[in-house]
Design an enzyme around this catalytic site. Structure first.
Site, PDB file in Angstrom:
ATOM      1  CB  ILE A 213      -8.342  45.293  34.610  1.00 18.90           C
ATOM      2  CG1 ILE A 213      -6.906  45.013  34.133  1.00 18.90           C
ATOM      3  CG2 ILE A 213      -8.340  45.967  35.976  1.00 18.90           C
ATOM      4  CD1 ILE A 213      -6.103  46.275  33.802  1.00 18.90           C
TER       5      ILE A 213
ATOM      6  CG  ASN B  34     -11.879  48.484  34.209  1.00 17.75           C
ATOM      7  OD1 ASN B  34     -10.664  48.325  34.320  1.00 17.75           O
ATOM      8  ND2 ASN B  34     -12.600  47.786  33.341  1.00 17.75           N
TER       9      ASN B  34
ATOM     10  CE1 TYR C 170      -5.181  53.566  27.099  1.00 18.15           C
ATOM     11  CE2 TYR C 170      -2.932  53.728  27.891  1.00 18.15           C
ATOM     12  CZ  TYR C 170      -4.199  53.176  27.978  1.00 18.15           C
ATOM     13  OH  TYR C 170      -4.470  52.230  28.943  1.00 18.15           O
TER      14      TYR C 170
ATOM     15  CE  LYS D 274      -6.454  54.661  30.380  1.00 15.25           C
ATOM     16  NZ  LYS D 274      -7.620  54.165  31.141  1.00 15.25           N
TER      17      LYS D 274
ATOM     18  CB  ILE E 104      -2.622  43.984  32.972  1.00 13.20           C
ATOM     19  CG1 ILE E 104      -2.186  45.095  33.951  1.00 13.20           C
ATOM     20  CG2 ILE E 104      -3.293  42.824  33.693  1.00 13.20           C
ATOM     21  CD1 ILE E 104      -1.137  44.715  34.958  1.00 13.20           C
TER      22      ILE E 104
ATOM     23  CB  THR F 147      -6.468  42.460  29.595  1.00 16.66           C
ATOM     24  OG1 THR F 147      -6.005  43.566  28.810  1.00 16.66           O
ATOM     25  CG2 THR F 147      -6.090  42.669  31.051  1.00 16.66           C
TER      26      THR F 147
ATOM     27  CD  GLN G 126      12.855  50.015  33.952  1.00 21.29           C
ATOM     28  OE1 GLN G 126      13.793  49.480  33.388  1.00 21.29           O
ATOM     29  NE2 GLN G 126      11.615  49.990  33.511  1.00 21.29           N
TER      30      GLN G 126
HETATM   31  P1  NAD Z   1     -10.122  45.161  27.936  1.00 18.54           P
HETATM   32  O1  NAD Z   1     -10.142  45.670  26.537  1.00 18.54           O
HETATM   33  O2  NAD Z   1      -9.594  43.790  28.172  1.00 18.54           O
HETATM   34  O3  NAD Z   1     -11.571  45.309  28.581  1.00 18.54           O
HETATM   35  C1  NAD Z   1     -12.217  46.553  28.543  1.00 18.54           C
HETATM   36  C2  NAD Z   1     -13.713  46.393  28.703  1.00 18.54           C
HETATM   37  O4  NAD Z   1     -14.273  47.716  28.572  1.00 18.54           O
HETATM   38  C3  NAD Z   1     -14.368  45.529  27.616  1.00 18.54           C
HETATM   39  O5  NAD Z   1     -15.253  44.612  28.206  1.00 18.54           O
HETATM   40  C4  NAD Z   1     -15.118  46.539  26.744  1.00 18.54           C
HETATM   41  O6  NAD Z   1     -16.315  46.026  26.171  1.00 18.54           O
HETATM   42  C5  NAD Z   1     -15.413  47.647  27.746  1.00 18.54           C
HETATM   43  N1  NAD Z   1     -15.656  48.933  27.083  1.00 18.54           N
HETATM   44  C6  NAD Z   1     -14.937  49.519  26.093  1.00 18.54           C
HETATM   45  N2  NAD Z   1     -15.506  50.670  25.718  1.00 18.54           N
HETATM   46  C7  NAD Z   1     -16.616  50.829  26.493  1.00 18.54           C
HETATM   47  C8  NAD Z   1     -17.621  51.816  26.585  1.00 18.54           C
HETATM   48  N3  NAD Z   1     -17.626  52.890  25.775  1.00 18.54           N
HETATM   49  N4  NAD Z   1     -18.590  51.667  27.501  1.00 18.54           N
HETATM   50  C9  NAD Z   1     -18.612  50.577  28.315  1.00 18.54           C
HETATM   51  N5  NAD Z   1     -17.699  49.600  28.264  1.00 18.54           N
HETATM   52  C10 NAD Z   1     -16.715  49.725  27.368  1.00 18.54           C
HETATM   53  O7  NAD Z   1      -9.263  46.239  28.773  1.00 18.54           O
HETATM   54  P2  NAD Z   1      -8.329  46.034  30.066  1.00 18.54           P
HETATM   55  O8  NAD Z   1      -6.960  45.726  29.597  1.00 18.54           O
HETATM   56  O9  NAD Z   1      -8.997  45.158  31.044  1.00 18.54           O
HETATM   57  O10 NAD Z   1      -8.279  47.549  30.587  1.00 18.54           O
HETATM   58  C11 NAD Z   1      -9.166  48.045  31.583  1.00 18.54           C
HETATM   59  C12 NAD Z   1      -8.718  49.446  31.968  1.00 18.54           C
HETATM   60  O11 NAD Z   1      -7.380  49.417  32.465  1.00 18.54           O
HETATM   61  C13 NAD Z   1      -8.717  50.444  30.798  1.00 18.54           C
HETATM   62  O12 NAD Z   1      -9.122  51.707  31.248  1.00 18.54           O
HETATM   63  C14 NAD Z   1      -7.249  50.476  30.392  1.00 18.54           C
HETATM   64  O13 NAD Z   1      -6.904  51.665  29.727  1.00 18.54           O
HETATM   65  C15 NAD Z   1      -6.575  50.334  31.744  1.00 18.54           C
HETATM   66  N6  NAD Z   1      -5.213  49.812  31.651  1.00 18.54           N
HETATM   67  C16 NAD Z   1      -4.973  48.592  31.102  1.00 18.54           C
HETATM   68  C17 NAD Z   1      -3.668  48.133  31.014  1.00 18.54           C
HETATM   69  C18 NAD Z   1      -3.325  46.800  30.426  1.00 18.54           C
HETATM   70  O14 NAD Z   1      -2.123  46.543  30.242  1.00 18.54           O
HETATM   71  N7  NAD Z   1      -4.266  45.932  30.143  1.00 18.54           N
HETATM   72  C19 NAD Z   1      -2.615  48.941  31.485  1.00 18.54           C
HETATM   73  C20 NAD Z   1      -2.910  50.177  32.035  1.00 18.54           C
HETATM   74  C21 NAD Z   1      -4.220  50.606  32.126  1.00 18.54           C
END
Ligand code: NAD
Length: 253
Positions: free
Chosen positions: A18, A90, A155, A159, A190, A192, A253
């Site tokens: 994201i 993020n 988690y 959040k 999402i 990812t 829902q």
């Molecule tokens: P991802 O794992 O694909 O990417 C996360 C990035 O954060 C990676 O590049 C990683 O190296 C970096 N990272 C991790 N720990 C770190 C740290 N201590 N310092 C700096 N960088 C760090 O994750 P994503 O799915 O893109 O999620 C991004 C955000 O969105 C997160 O906060 C996640 O909780 C939130 N989110 C994701 C989803 C989903 O379904 N993917 C849903 C809800 C919320």
């Protein structure tokens, strides 16, 4: 007209997922973007892709749990681009465990990255944005910050913390007369690297996640990036302390 033309943004965790889509979209819409991440190789690749598309970006190595590293990242941003208008907190990690199966060590690791990281990123951004005359901070929460899940104790807590911390910071900025807005974004699942890691490329596990979303599919990183772009831009100038849910109907829902 580009939607964030002339603005300077920092996006944590923007080497993948994201964050990367957000950095790319902000750059496409005219912002100069600093990508802060632990993963240098992926981060440099993201920068190269933005530059190849005609945008402006730079990488800073950042561990969001480290206050000194945050200060250095903001200093580097100001040195490179002279101001800070947008901060997207993020970076985050997923962790599965119930209240009974989660160790204190794992609990603290999740809070440290997902919650302390957002607190520190917001604090340093406010300091820089006050000097720039205002700005917009967007914090990544989740649908898991709105509802509980028996297997996401740590988690959920992190959040949920991001959600209310965001409102606290938004009120502080508004009542202090800073032109700084702070909002949270709440994605459904999402596709990812994070979610790929959770389902371990197991088609049945992925389908189980899909079935949770009335819209019939998982989201894409850009579905979230467009929401973040709106909150980052002046189009949302009356929006602060709010929570933007982008979840394909999951929580309806
Ligand atoms: P991802 O794992 O694909 O990417 C996360 C990035 O954060 C990676 O590049 C990683 O190296 C970096 N990272 C991790 N720990 C770190 C740290 N201590 N310092 C700096 N960088 C760090 O994750 P994503 O799915 O893109 O999620 C991004 C955000 O969105 C997160 O906060 C996640 O909780 C939130 N989110 C994701 C989803 C989903 O379904 N993917 C849903 C809800 C919320």
């Amino acid at each position: 007209m580009a939607r964030v033309a002339g603005k300077v943004a920092i996006v944590s965790g923007a080497a993948n997922g994201i964050g990367k889509a957000t950095a790319q979209l902000l750059a496409k819409e005219g912002a100069k973007v600093v990508i802060g991440d632990l993963k240098e190789e992926d981060g440099q690749k993201a920068v190269a892709e933005i530059k190849a598309a005609g945008g402006e970006a730079a990488f800073v190595k950042l561990n969001v749990t480290d206050e000194v590293a945050w200060k250095a990242a903001i200093e580097q941003t100001l040195k490179l681009y002279g101001r800070l208008d947008i901060a997207v907190n993020n970076a985050g990690i997923a962790y599965s465990g119930s209240v009974e199966s989660t160790s204190l060590e794992d609990w603290r690791r999740v809070q440290s990255i997902n919650l302390d990281g957002v607190f520190l990123g917001t604090q340093v951004a406010i300091e820089a944005m006050k000097k720039s005359g205002g700005g917009s901070i967007v914090n990544l929460s989740s649908i898991e910050g709105l509802i509980g899940d028996p297997m996401l104790a740590a988690y959920n807590a992190s959040k949920g913390g991001v959600r209310l911390f965001t409102k606290s910071a938004a009120l502080h900025c508004a009542k202090s007369g800073y032109k700084i807005r702070v909002n949270s974004v709440h994605p459904g699942y999402i596709w990812t690297p994070m979610v790929a890691g959770l389902t371990k490329e197991d088609a049945a596990a992925r389908q189980k996640l899909v079935d949770l979303h009335p819209i019939g599919h998982l989201g894409e990183p850009n579905d979230i990036a467009y929401g973040i772009l709106y909150l980052a831009s002046d189009e949302s100038k009356f929006v602060t302390g709010s929570e933007l849910v982008i979840d394909g109907g999951y929580t309806a829902q």
